[in-house]
Design a protein around this motif. Structure first.
Motif, PDB file in Angstrom:
ATOM      1  N   VAL A   1      -2.670  -9.311  14.469  1.00 11.47           N
ATOM      2  CA  VAL A   1      -4.116  -9.525  14.512  1.00 11.47           C
ATOM      3  C   VAL A   1      -4.406 -10.994  14.775  1.00 11.47           C
ATOM      4  N   ASP A   2      -3.692 -11.877  14.079  1.00 14.11           N
ATOM      5  CA  ASP A   2      -3.888 -13.317  14.274  1.00 14.11           C
ATOM      6  C   ASP A   2      -3.651 -13.710  15.730  1.00 14.11           C
ATOM      7  N   SER A   3      -2.598 -13.172  16.308  1.00 17.12           N
ATOM      8  CA  SER A   3      -2.269 -13.484  17.698  1.00 17.12           C
ATOM      9  C   SER A   3      -3.353 -12.990  18.658  1.00 17.12           C
ATOM     10  N   LEU A   4      -3.796 -11.757  18.457  1.00 14.80           N
ATOM     11  CA  LEU A   4      -4.834 -11.197  19.326  1.00 14.80           C
ATOM     12  C   LEU A   4      -6.157 -11.942  19.139  1.00 14.80           C
ATOM     13  N   MET A   5      -6.503 -12.257  17.900  1.00 13.95           N
ATOM     14  CA  MET A   5      -7.724 -13.029  17.626  1.00 13.95           C
ATOM     15  C   MET A   5      -7.658 -14.375  18.334  1.00 13.95           C
ATOM     16  N   LYS A   6      -6.527 -15.043  18.200  1.00 11.73           N
ATOM     17  CA  LYS A   6      -6.372 -16.368  18.814  1.00 11.73           C
ATOM     18  C   LYS A   6      -6.512 -16.284  20.333  1.00 11.73           C
TER      19      LYS A   6
ATOM     20  N   GLY B   1     -13.298 -18.461  14.636  1.00 12.05           N
ATOM     21  CA  GLY B   1     -12.811 -17.523  13.632  1.00 12.05           C
ATOM     22  C   GLY B   1     -13.455 -16.160  13.663  1.00 12.05           C
ATOM     23  N   VAL B   2     -14.339 -15.912  14.622  1.00 11.91           N
ATOM     24  CA  VAL B   2     -14.981 -14.606  14.797  1.00 11.91           C
ATOM     25  C   VAL B   2     -14.962 -14.246  16.285  1.00 11.91           C
TER      26      VAL B   2
ATOM     27  N   PHE C   1     -12.640  -6.951  13.326  1.00 14.46           N
ATOM     28  CA  PHE C   1     -11.849  -6.918  14.556  1.00 14.46           C
ATOM     29  C   PHE C   1     -10.576  -6.101  14.356  1.00 14.46           C
ATOM     30  N   GLN C   2      -9.885  -6.341  13.241  1.00 16.63           N
ATOM     31  CA  GLN C   2      -8.651  -5.605  12.959  1.00 16.63           C
ATOM     32  C   GLN C   2      -8.934  -4.108  12.834  1.00 16.63           C
TER      33      GLN C   2
ATOM     34  N   ASN D   1      -0.697  -4.359  19.291  1.00 11.74           N
ATOM     35  CA  ASN D   1       0.212  -4.649  18.183  1.00 11.74           C
ATOM     36  C   ASN D   1      -0.552  -5.386  17.092  1.00 11.74           C
ATOM     37  N   THR D   2      -1.412  -4.650  16.380  1.00  6.67           N
ATOM     38  CA  THR D   2      -2.250  -5.307  15.374  1.00  6.67           C
ATOM     39  C   THR D   2      -2.103  -4.694  13.992  1.00  6.67           C
TER      40      THR D   2
END
Length: 123
Positions: A75-80, A88-89, A56-57, A68-69
């Motif tokens: 990345v954590d923020s966008l994933m969440k 987690g995927v 994803f990143q 903003n990754t």
């Protein structure tokens, strides 16, 4: 059928290849864009049905450069935000939600350009 199917080999009546040969019309720009977005998901997921955080990143840093990754926190923020089932995927449906949100953002930019420049361009 309602949708075009992928062109295969063989020309048996009713087959995908026969349907494609019968349609002989090239894909529209919109159809090519959707095809490219689908291909993009599978390219970064390694042809799997889900993308890892690393996949994803890599994808957002390459394909969606305005996000903003660059940092782990970004990345954590966008994933969440898009990992709606918190497994987690990123599934294809979650990816498509991201694409929709990006499209909305681009539309807002286009409308701002229209108001300031008199044209509705997103390039």
């Amino acid at each position: 059928t309602l949708f075009r199917s992928a062109c295969g080999t063989g020309g048996e009546e009713g087959s995908a290849a026969a349907l494609c040969a019968e349609m002989a019309t090239p894909f529209t720009e919109s159809e090519r864009s959707i095809r490219d977005l689908v291909t993009n998901f599978y390219q970064y997921s390694g042809n799997k049905d889900k993308m890892t955080k690393e996949d994803f990143q890599k994808m957002v840093n390459t394909e969606f450069v305005f996000t903003n990754t660059r940092s782990t926190e970004g990345v954590d923020s966008l994933m969440k935000s898009f990992d709606t089932n918190s497994d987690g995927v990123i599934s294809f449906d979650e990816y498509w939600t991201l694409v929709g949100e990006i499209a909305k953002l681009r539309q807002q930019i286009a409308m701002q350009n229209k108001e300031t420049a008199g044209s509705c361009s997103i390039s």
